[in-house]
Design an enzyme around this catalytic site. Structure first.
Site, PDB file in Angstrom:
ATOM      1  N   ARG A 431     119.456  18.464 -45.799  1.00 46.32           N
ATOM      2  CA  ARG A 431     118.277  17.623 -46.023  1.00 46.32           C
ATOM      3  C   ARG A 431     118.187  17.212 -47.488  1.00 46.32           C
ATOM      4  O   ARG A 431     118.464  18.017 -48.377  1.00 46.32           O
ATOM      5  CB  ARG A 431     117.000  18.382 -45.637  1.00 46.32           C
ATOM      6  CG  ARG A 431     116.986  18.912 -44.214  1.00 46.32           C
ATOM      7  CD  ARG A 431     115.891  19.957 -44.079  1.00 46.32           C
ATOM      8  NE  ARG A 431     115.842  20.539 -42.752  1.00 46.32           N
ATOM      9  CZ  ARG A 431     116.597  21.550 -42.349  1.00 46.32           C
ATOM     10  NH1 ARG A 431     117.485  22.089 -43.170  1.00 46.32           N
ATOM     11  NH2 ARG A 431     116.483  22.028 -41.126  1.00 46.32           N
ATOM     12  N   ARG A 539     114.515  17.285 -18.754  1.00 44.41           N
ATOM     13  CA  ARG A 539     114.089  15.916 -19.031  1.00 44.41           C
ATOM     14  C   ARG A 539     113.975  15.642 -20.521  1.00 44.41           C
ATOM     15  O   ARG A 539     113.915  14.481 -20.946  1.00 44.41           O
ATOM     16  CB  ARG A 539     112.755  15.624 -18.337  1.00 44.41           C
ATOM     17  CG  ARG A 539     111.546  16.275 -18.972  1.00 44.41           C
ATOM     18  CD  ARG A 539     110.280  16.002 -18.195  1.00 44.41           C
ATOM     19  NE  ARG A 539     110.091  14.575 -17.949  1.00 44.41           N
ATOM     20  CZ  ARG A 539     109.214  14.086 -17.073  1.00 44.41           C
ATOM     21  NH1 ARG A 539     108.463  14.898 -16.351  1.00 44.41           N
ATOM     22  NH2 ARG A 539     109.084  12.789 -16.912  1.00 44.41           N
ATOM     23  N   GLU A 556     109.326  10.048 -10.591  1.00 41.94           N
ATOM     24  CA  GLU A 556     109.750   9.170  -9.503  1.00 41.94           C
ATOM     25  C   GLU A 556     108.578   8.546  -8.752  1.00 41.94           C
ATOM     26  O   GLU A 556     108.729   7.475  -8.148  1.00 41.94           O
ATOM     27  CB  GLU A 556     110.627   9.946  -8.524  1.00 41.94           C
ATOM     28  CG  GLU A 556     109.935  11.171  -7.919  1.00 41.94           C
ATOM     29  CD  GLU A 556     110.858  11.971  -7.030  1.00 41.94           C
ATOM     30  OE1 GLU A 556     111.530  11.352  -6.175  1.00 41.94           O
ATOM     31  OE2 GLU A 556     110.907  13.212  -7.180  1.00 41.94           O
ATOM     32  N   GLU A 643     106.245  21.456 -19.000  1.00 43.18           N
ATOM     33  CA  GLU A 643     107.084  20.833 -20.024  1.00 43.18           C
ATOM     34  C   GLU A 643     106.377  19.678 -20.719  1.00 43.18           C
ATOM     35  O   GLU A 643     106.565  19.454 -21.923  1.00 43.18           O
ATOM     36  CB  GLU A 643     108.418  20.375 -19.425  1.00 43.18           C
ATOM     37  CG  GLU A 643     108.381  19.086 -18.627  1.00 43.18           C
ATOM     38  CD  GLU A 643     107.777  19.247 -17.241  1.00 43.18           C
ATOM     39  OE1 GLU A 643     107.675  18.240 -16.530  1.00 43.18           O
ATOM     40  OE2 GLU A 643     107.423  20.380 -16.867  1.00 43.18           O
ATOM     41  N   ASP A 644     105.538  18.924 -19.994  1.00 42.89           N
ATOM     42  CA  ASP A 644     104.872  17.800 -20.650  1.00 42.89           C
ATOM     43  C   ASP A 644     103.759  18.274 -21.580  1.00 42.89           C
ATOM     44  O   ASP A 644     103.483  17.651 -22.600  1.00 42.89           O
ATOM     45  CB  ASP A 644     104.337  16.807 -19.612  1.00 42.89           C
ATOM     46  CG  ASP A 644     103.491  17.468 -18.544  1.00 42.89           C
ATOM     47  OD1 ASP A 644     103.363  18.703 -18.561  1.00 42.89           O
ATOM     48  OD2 ASP A 644     102.955  16.745 -17.684  1.00 42.89           O
ATOM     49  N   ARG A 691      99.151  25.344 -15.277  1.00 44.38           N
ATOM     50  CA  ARG A 691      98.943  24.518 -16.477  1.00 44.38           C
ATOM     51  C   ARG A 691      98.030  25.229 -17.471  1.00 44.38           C
ATOM     52  O   ARG A 691      98.264  25.184 -18.680  1.00 44.38           O
ATOM     53  CB  ARG A 691      98.349  23.164 -16.080  1.00 44.38           C
ATOM     54  CG  ARG A 691      99.373  22.131 -15.624  1.00 44.38           C
ATOM     55  CD  ARG A 691      98.677  20.781 -15.502  1.00 44.38           C
ATOM     56  NE  ARG A 691      99.581  19.716 -15.108  1.00 44.38           N
ATOM     57  CZ  ARG A 691     100.350  19.018 -15.949  1.00 44.38           C
ATOM     58  NH1 ARG A 691     100.330  19.305 -17.224  1.00 44.38           N
ATOM     59  NH2 ARG A 691     101.132  18.047 -15.507  1.00 44.38           N
TER      60      ARG A 691
END
Length: 736
Positions: A431, A539, A556, A643-644, A691
């Site tokens: 960096r 994903r 989907e 995951e979201d 959740r």
């Protein structure tokens, strides 16, 4: 002619005789002094009249600045060489790079001995490493090794001092003279000199040390860390104190100090002089002699008055209400006051000559602190009065950034240390100082992704650039039917009709193989099938097929029109560092349950945009997979639809900003996996409960709630206004 020559000769002879008899003594004294001066230059400070003037101090004492407890430079050098026998160590000479080539940068911590207690602070350091993405339980995979012996406090008068360290480490088969080892230390030496002596030979080990002296610091090899207390939080940490409405930056006090005054010994010279700058108005400098067991034996005429004045002001109040804070050296070069001033947005004025500032290899302290000289204390007030208010505000903002990015928790201090060492292994992939000193900071900018600022979503505005004008649609398919349903066919057609779509990737995570290419719809953009590993975290894997900056993540069963996709992408290009999408949730604190909850009801507040239909930068795939530890990804794979939420929490932790919701026809509903008939209600309840559990476990791992709430929704111009449809750019958004 002969007579004239005779007179000239006699005159010359007479002149020579006069000089010899009357000036010879002066010439001899001149030669004497010249020799003495040459000797003085060689052996300073010997004096011309040493035979007449008694010596009250030898040259070594004269270099101690009047304090007999201070070591002279030669004595400090000798003490340093006795401790750092490998004083010339550099990464190229004392580090085995080959250990890091096979498995990357992995860190192994020695097993803890049952009969060897460790301090709370060292326990936090080991825990930070063991819960990080760097950790490996297998020593054969390790690039770097950390001792289980507590080396933080090497003051032999301390109760936490560990004895016989040399004997213990020589018995470790992995020690190898300290090569590829990292040793942490906060306190070294003891009264009265407080040298850098650790009490054992560190060999070729890298030293991560607080109060590092520039003379003993080995550049490019050692790491200077801040001094932190045992109460410093393990993770998360408190936010900085600078509020958004603190403009102008000038506060009640210009410069403050409140702390101990040492009457004797090392560090006493600076603190004894602090009272000279106190004016009782905008400069407050308070000291107290009342500390230690025998302070009354050494107290001077100022002590009683100083002790009374000291109690008139509250330390926290001074921090909150001062623009600059004096950070003088204590017995050692560093002090807790340094981190306290950073958090309070009180610009540190450093009076600690020879201190190698924490992480100075990466951090540009000239943008966040005023580095003064102990010998020029009286010039400090006039110097800081000359700093322009705009620069003062910039200093304050930088203190908050540095505090939050590198110092607010033990996790961040340890991870910054490791990342600095990791950068040294591949200088061509390290960096830049720009990345270390600009939001979001070096820890959140992965050099494996890129070393060019223009490739990250955070720096477009600063570089006057924009993200790419196309996006990649990424559709996850988990249906067990193994065939193409009508919703996914309609979705592919709508997405491919967008003028901004570059390609469509389908992540096939079904048990059955994907349909043959002839079964897929014909599109104007490339359509590629990727075989998934049947993990929810798949994903967000950084697939090489994703070449555009923008990713449109889709499920989907998502239903979107081409107009919705186009408008959302245009919005995202203005906010490339955020998640921009359609279905939104909001989080809240449930005081009855004592935990965090979430709701999917349509309200005026949101903090989560589901990745079932959302745009974000492709860099977040790399951050999700490479930055987060494996245990956190395993948590996501074990809980349904977690995951979201993790992606939203991650982006919020990086940007400190909420997601953005755009106009939608309210068609999206949160879906759950297909269940056996008659169990849909139970599945929905379990889905909601998972959740909730996911959100609370993520908060526990981060150490705080990163999500940020917002009441903003972006609509197209003239959206639902009573004007002609021809004047609207996205008229189809208003159709039911």
């Amino acid at each position: 002619m002969q007579t004239r020559k005779k007179y000239i000769f006699l005159t010359f002879l007479a002149s020579w005789l006069l000089i010899f008899f009357f000036g010879g003594d002066q010439l001899r004294r001149f030669a004497f002094f010249s020799g003495r001066k040459a000797e003085a230059r060689r052996n300073w400070p010997h004096w011309t009249d040493r035979s007449l003037l008694k010596n009250f101090a030898d040259p070594e004492e004269l270099q101690r600045d009047g304090d007999p407890s201070l070591l002279s430079p030669q004595e400090r050098r000798a003490a340093w060489l006795s401790v750092y026998k490998s004083s010339r160590c550099r990464m190229e000479s004392c580090f085995d790079f080959s250990r890091c080539e096979r498995n990357g940068f992995k860190v192994f911590t020695y097993p803890r001995e049952r009969d060897q207690p460790i301090s709370e602070s060292y326990g936090k350091i080991l825990a930070s490493i063991e819960r990080s993405r760097y950790y490996t339980p297998k020593p054969e995979e390790a690039c770097l090794f950390i001792l289980s012996i507590d080396t933080l406090d090497r003051d032999h008068l301390s109760a936490q001092y560990v004895r016989d360290v040399d004997e213990k480490i020589r018995g470790f088969p992995l020690w190898n003279g300290g090569q590829n080892h990292l040793i942490f230390n906060l306190y070294s030496g003891t009264w009265p000199n407080y040298t850098g002596d650790l009490g054992f030979d560190i060999g070729q080990a890298i030293l991560a040390k607080a109060s590092f002296d520039t003379e003993s610091f080995r550049p490019g090899f050692d790491v200077s860390i801040p001094l932190f207390s045992k109460d410093h939080p393990q993770r998360g940490g408190e936010r900085g104190w600078l509020s958004q409405d603190s403009v102008p930056p000038k506060k009640k006090y210009l410069l403050v100090f409140k702390g101990k005054r040492y009457l004797t010994g090392i560090g006493s010279g600076t603190r004894n002089a602090l009272h000279h700058i106190h004016n009782g108005k905008d400069i407050i400098s308070l000291t107290t002699c009342k500390h230690g067991k025998d302070w009354e034996k050494h107290k001077d005429t100022r002590c009683d008055k100083d002790n009374v004045d000291y109690e008139k002001f509250d330390y926290q109040e001074l921090l909150h209400n001062s623009t600059f804070c004096i950070v003088p050296r204590g017995r050692r070069l560093g002090s807790f006051r340094f981190l306290e001033a950073l958090q309070a947005a009180c610009i540190p004025v450093l009076l600690s000559d020879g201190w190698e500032l924490p992480f100075a290899e990466a951090i540009d302290w000239s943008k966040a602190a005023v580095v003064g000289s102990e010998r020029l204390l009286l010039q400090i007030p006039s110097a800081i009065r000359c700093i322009h208010p705009e620069h003062v505000l910039a200093f304050q903002q930088q203190t908050q950034f540095l505090w939050d990015a590198y110092f607010s928790s033990v996790d961040k201090i340890v991870h910054t240390t490791l990342e600095i060492i990791k950068d040294r292994l591949s200088p061509h992939r390290s960096r830049s100082r720009f990345l270390w000193n600009t939001l979001p900071g070096g820890l959140l900018v992965l050099p494996n992704f890129s070393t060019h600022p223009g490739d990250f979503p955070f720096y477009y505005l600063q570089h006057g650039s924009s993200p790419s004008e196309k996006f990649t649609a990424f559709i996850r398919v988990v249906s067990q039917a193994g065939s193409l349903s009508q919703p996914i066919l309609r979705l592919i057609q709508a997405i491919s009709g967008s003028q901004y779509c570059a390609q469509i990737l389908v992540l096939w995570s079904c048990e059955k193989p994907p349909p043959p290419s002839g079964k897929w719809p014909q599109t104007t953009v490339p359509l590629t099938i990727i075989q998934g590993r049947k993990k929810l975290s798949d994903r967000f894997f950084p697939y090489t097929a994703i070449q555009t900056d923008a990713v449109l993540s889709l499920d989907e069963h998502t239903s979107l029109s081409t107009s919705e996709v186009d408008f959302a992408f245009v919005v995202w290009r203005s906010f490339p560092e955020r998640i921009v999408g359609f279905p939104a949730l909001s989080h809240f604190w449930d005081p009855e349950q004592g935990r965090w909850g979430y709701t999917s009801k349509w309200t005026n507040e949101l903090s989560i945009v589901l990745t079932a239909a959302a745009f974000y930068h492709r860099y977040y795939h790399s951050l999700f997979t490479e930055y987060l530890p494996e245990g956190l990804r395993d948590l996501v794979d074990g809980l349904s639809a977690c995951e979201d939420i993790l992606m939203n929490v991650l982006v919020a932790a990086v940007t400190k900003l909420p997601p953005i919701k755009v106009t939608q026809r309210k068609q999206h509903k949160e879906t759950v996996p297909q269940q056996v008939k008659g169990t849909a209600g139970a599945a929905g309840s379990r889905h909601f409960s998972q959740r909730q559990d996911c959100l609370n476990q993520l908060v526990d791992w981060f150490g705080y709630m990163p999500l940020v709430s917002s009441q903003l929704r972006l609509d197209p111009v003239l959206f639902k206004d009573q004007v002609s449809v021809l004047r609207k750019k996205y008229p189809r958004l208003e159709r039911p």
